[in-house]
Scaffold this motif. Sequence first.
Motif, PDB file in Angstrom:
ATOM      1  N   SER A   9       0.836  -1.197   0.000  1.00 20.58           N
ATOM      2  CA  SER A   9       0.000   0.000   0.000  1.00 20.58           C
ATOM      3  C   SER A   9       0.869   1.243   0.000  1.00 20.58           C
ATOM      4  O   SER A   9       1.827   1.338   0.779  1.00 20.58           O
ATOM      5  N   TYR A  10       0.530   2.190  -0.848  1.00 19.56           N
ATOM      6  CA  TYR A  10       1.239   3.479  -0.822  1.00 19.56           C
ATOM      7  C   TYR A  10       0.780   4.313   0.370  1.00 19.56           C
ATOM      8  O   TYR A  10       1.586   4.917   1.064  1.00 19.56           O
ATOM      9  N   TYR A  11      -0.513   4.348   0.613  1.00 22.54           N
ATOM     10  CA  TYR A  11      -1.043   5.200   1.682  1.00 22.54           C
ATOM     11  C   TYR A  11      -1.059   4.465   3.020  1.00 22.54           C
ATOM     12  O   TYR A  11      -1.561   3.349   3.131  1.00 22.54           O
ATOM     13  N   TRP A  12      -0.515   5.124   4.031  1.00 26.45           N
ATOM     14  CA  TRP A  12      -0.444   4.584   5.383  1.00 26.45           C
ATOM     15  C   TRP A  12      -0.186   5.750   6.333  1.00 26.45           C
ATOM     16  O   TRP A  12       0.427   6.748   5.925  1.00 26.45           O
ATOM     17  N   PRO A  13      -0.658   5.688   7.583  1.00 31.80           N
ATOM     18  CA  PRO A  13      -0.391   6.783   8.502  1.00 31.80           C
ATOM     19  C   PRO A  13       1.099   7.127   8.540  1.00 31.80           C
ATOM     20  O   PRO A  13       1.931   6.211   8.482  1.00 31.80           O
ATOM     21  N   PRO A  14       1.417   8.448   8.547  1.00 31.77           N
ATOM     22  CA  PRO A  14       0.551   9.578   8.888  1.00 31.77           C
ATOM     23  C   PRO A  14      -0.226  10.200   7.728  1.00 31.77           C
ATOM     24  O   PRO A  14      -0.709  11.328   7.882  1.00 31.77           O
ATOM     25  N   ALA A  15      -0.348   9.522   6.598  1.00 29.41           N
ATOM     26  CA  ALA A  15      -1.200  10.051   5.543  1.00 29.41           C
ATOM     27  C   ALA A  15      -2.633  10.137   6.044  1.00 29.41           C
ATOM     28  O   ALA A  15      -3.070   9.308   6.847  1.00 29.41           O
ATOM     29  N   GLY A  16      -3.359  11.140   5.584  1.00 29.47           N
ATOM     30  CA  GLY A  16      -4.748  11.292   5.963  1.00 29.47           C
ATOM     31  C   GLY A  16      -5.668  10.865   4.829  1.00 29.47           C
ATOM     32  O   GLY A  16      -5.239  10.700   3.695  1.00 29.47           O
ATOM     33  N   GLY A  17      -6.952  10.694   5.162  1.00 32.70           N
ATOM     34  CA  GLY A  17      -7.937  10.380   4.132  1.00 32.70           C
ATOM     35  C   GLY A  17      -8.531   8.993   4.275  1.00 32.70           C
ATOM     36  O   GLY A  17      -7.991   8.123   4.970  1.00 32.70           O
ATOM     37  N   PRO A  18      -9.661   8.755   3.583  1.00 31.60           N
ATOM     38  CA  PRO A  18     -10.366   7.469   3.715  1.00 31.60           C
ATOM     39  C   PRO A  18      -9.600   6.282   3.143  1.00 31.60           C
ATOM     40  O   PRO A  18      -9.769   5.160   3.605  1.00 31.60           O
ATOM     41  N   GLY A  19      -8.753   6.512   2.124  1.00 29.43           N
ATOM     42  CA  GLY A  19      -7.978   5.412   1.563  1.00 29.43           C
ATOM     43  C   GLY A  19      -7.032   4.811   2.581  1.00 29.43           C
ATOM     44  O   GLY A  19      -6.759   3.600   2.570  1.00 29.43           O
ATOM     45  N   ALA A 339     -20.335   5.201  -9.701  1.00 34.58           N
ATOM     46  CA  ALA A 339     -19.670   4.103  -8.992  1.00 34.58           C
ATOM     47  C   ALA A 339     -18.980   4.549  -7.717  1.00 34.58           C
ATOM     48  O   ALA A 339     -18.560   3.713  -6.916  1.00 34.58           O
ATOM     49  N   ILE A 340     -18.843   5.849  -7.504  1.00 32.47           N
ATOM     50  CA  ILE A 340     -18.080   6.339  -6.364  1.00 32.47           C
ATOM     51  C   ILE A 340     -18.929   6.295  -5.095  1.00 32.47           C
ATOM     52  O   ILE A 340     -19.999   6.902  -5.021  1.00 32.47           O
ATOM     53  N   ILE A 341     -18.443   5.556  -4.094  1.00 32.51           N
ATOM     54  CA  ILE A 341     -19.052   5.568  -2.767  1.00 32.51           C
ATOM     55  C   ILE A 341     -18.000   6.135  -1.818  1.00 32.51           C
ATOM     56  O   ILE A 341     -17.101   5.420  -1.379  1.00 32.51           O
ATOM     57  N   PRO A 342     -18.057   7.425  -1.531  1.00 33.23           N
ATOM     58  CA  PRO A 342     -17.021   8.018  -0.675  1.00 33.23           C
ATOM     59  C   PRO A 342     -17.005   7.378   0.703  1.00 33.23           C
ATOM     60  O   PRO A 342     -18.053   7.060   1.277  1.00 33.23           O
ATOM     61  N   GLY A 343     -15.802   7.190   1.222  1.00 35.27           N
ATOM     62  CA  GLY A 343     -15.660   6.515   2.501  1.00 35.27           C
ATOM     63  C   GLY A 343     -16.397   7.205   3.629  1.00 35.27           C
ATOM     64  O   GLY A 343     -16.859   6.564   4.575  1.00 35.27           O
ATOM     65  N   LYS A 344     -16.530   8.527   3.535  1.00 38.71           N
ATOM     66  CA  LYS A 344     -17.158   9.255   4.640  1.00 38.71           C
ATOM     67  C   LYS A 344     -18.636   8.929   4.815  1.00 38.71           C
ATOM     68  O   LYS A 344     -19.197   9.180   5.891  1.00 38.71           O
ATOM     69  N   ILE A 345     -19.294   8.373   3.783  1.00 40.17           N
ATOM     70  CA  ILE A 345     -20.722   8.103   3.910  1.00 40.17           C
ATOM     71  C   ILE A 345     -21.010   7.151   5.067  1.00 40.17           C
ATOM     72  O   ILE A 345     -22.041   7.260   5.743  1.00 40.17           O
ATOM     73  N   PHE A 346     -20.083   6.245   5.355  1.00 42.25           N
ATOM     74  CA  PHE A 346     -20.323   5.265   6.412  1.00 42.25           C
ATOM     75  C   PHE A 346     -20.181   5.901   7.793  1.00 42.25           C
ATOM     76  O   PHE A 346     -20.904   5.541   8.726  1.00 42.25           O
ATOM     77  N   GLU A 347     -19.271   6.856   7.921  1.00 38.62           N
ATOM     78  CA  GLU A 347     -19.185   7.596   9.172  1.00 38.62           C
ATOM     79  C   GLU A 347     -20.337   8.592   9.281  1.00 38.62           C
ATOM     80  O   GLU A 347     -20.799   8.890  10.384  1.00 38.62           O
ATOM     81  N   TYR A 348     -20.803   9.103   8.156  1.00 41.66           N
ATOM     82  CA  TYR A 348     -22.038   9.897   8.164  1.00 41.66           C
ATOM     83  C   TYR A 348     -23.183   9.058   8.740  1.00 41.66           C
ATOM     84  O   TYR A 348     -23.957   9.533   9.568  1.00 41.66           O
ATOM     85  N   LEU A 349     -23.307   7.808   8.280  1.00 42.57           N
ATOM     86  CA  LEU A 349     -24.365   6.935   8.779  1.00 42.57           C
ATOM     87  C   LEU A 349     -24.235   6.721  10.281  1.00 42.57           C
ATOM     88  O   LEU A 349     -25.228   6.772  11.014  1.00 42.57           O
ATOM     89  N   ALA A 350     -23.005   6.476  10.732  1.00 49.26           N
ATOM     90  CA  ALA A 350     -22.783   6.218  12.155  1.00 49.26           C
ATOM     91  C   ALA A 350     -23.003   7.461  13.003  1.00 49.26           C
ATOM     92  O   ALA A 350     -23.296   7.353  14.199  1.00 49.26           O
ATOM     93  N   SER A 351     -22.884   8.630  12.406  1.00 47.85           N
ATOM     94  CA  SER A 351     -23.122   9.868  13.148  1.00 47.85           C
ATOM     95  C   SER A 351     -24.606  10.088  13.401  1.00 47.85           C
ATOM     96  O   SER A 351     -24.994  10.875  14.265  1.00 47.85           O
TER      97      SER A 351
END
Length: 431
Positions: A9-19, A339-351
């Motif tokens: 994986s290229y993305y890993w902490p401390p990178a930010g974002g849903p990926g 086709a795009i389901i942004p990752g934040k939608i699931f945290e929106y649901l949980a909020s």
Amino acid sequence: MARSLLIISYYWPPAGGPGVQRWLKFTTYLQQMGYDLNLIIPENPDYPVLDESLLSEIPRGLNIIEVPIFEPSRLLSSLSRKRTKNLQRGIIKKKQSLVERWVIWARGNLFVPDARVGWKHRVVKVAAEFIAKNPESTVITTGPPHSVHLNGLDLKRKFSQIKWLADFRDPWTTIGYHHKLRLGKSARQKHENLEQKVLNQADRVVVTSPHTQQEFEQKTTKPVAVVTNGYDIQPNENIQQPSGKFKLSHVGTLLSDRNPQVLWAVLSELCDENSSFCNDLELHLAGNVSEEILRSIESHLPSKVLKRHGYLNHEDAIELMYESQILLLIEINSEITKAIIPGKIFEYLASRRPIVALGPAGADIEQIIEYNHAGSYFSYQDHTELKAELFRLYNLYKSGNNSGNSIDFFREYHRSQTTQQLAAEIEKMWE
């Protein structure tokens, strides 16, 4: 004996974002399930955004292998740091300077499939040494950047006995910004050829949305499964409306093409027609926002309405969601973004706060919102309907009754559950 996974994986902490959060959480729960986890990440990456708070969420005991990477973005930054970071974030202005046009052309035509393609040679060497010691490994590649999948392609050629799962967090050749990269015929063809090779050679393909699944199933005979993103936060236990202003919040990047003029126009009309609405209204934007969108908002709404937060760390972003009267979910009005389901939608649901979403008709996010009774979805043409819904929610707010959703359908999207789905796909490769 625990099954050995080699995740690249290229993305890993401390990178930010849903990926980042997708595989940060997958590794957390896969480890709990007993898998032997080994992770290849870049040693000195040039991430577009950072979130140091995610470092504390890395599970202990991971075998993390850092491989040096050459980042062309650091060279481009000598021309303009801001322009380079915006390009990395996907923010491409409609009106571009000569330098910006050249940078975009270079990104699209000199670095195929992306600017991290040069990392592959070092990664394959390190990964090959690992596989030589662990010959029955499962290799997992996750993109974007889709050049990461080329590691799996090379490793599968060298070691036919391994199993390879390619995880697509976004589409490849149909991703929303592709048409903006000034791709020449040769570069476009190379993208298509590489995508086809990855889809044909991977033992299994995982995507995040039904539309991407349908697209890939038309391109390959290999199994394609949907494993969505999810949430790992404590669901909001208080469904009563929060105190304070009539706060509409959008969390995440807003690209130039993700500019719902209809929303700004509706809010402007409601302000003109109802002074109380305008006095109560606050529009909160958390994340990177293009200059075009800011100008659009400023041309429609009083300056006191707009509240800009910039990039928020994960904890602060969740707090903003919980404190909002309405959560805005905005997608580009285009066929290819269905086709795009942004990752934040699931945290929106949980909020558990009401969602007002805009995007193309028939998008996958529309089905998720409807299934979970989580809010309302509108196309960019639904001016009257959008206005009526916002005014309805405002009246609920004024009466103290703008409560959130009390039905817990969304629990199926918890990261522990989505990891179970991923593990099932891993095991199917070895059956």
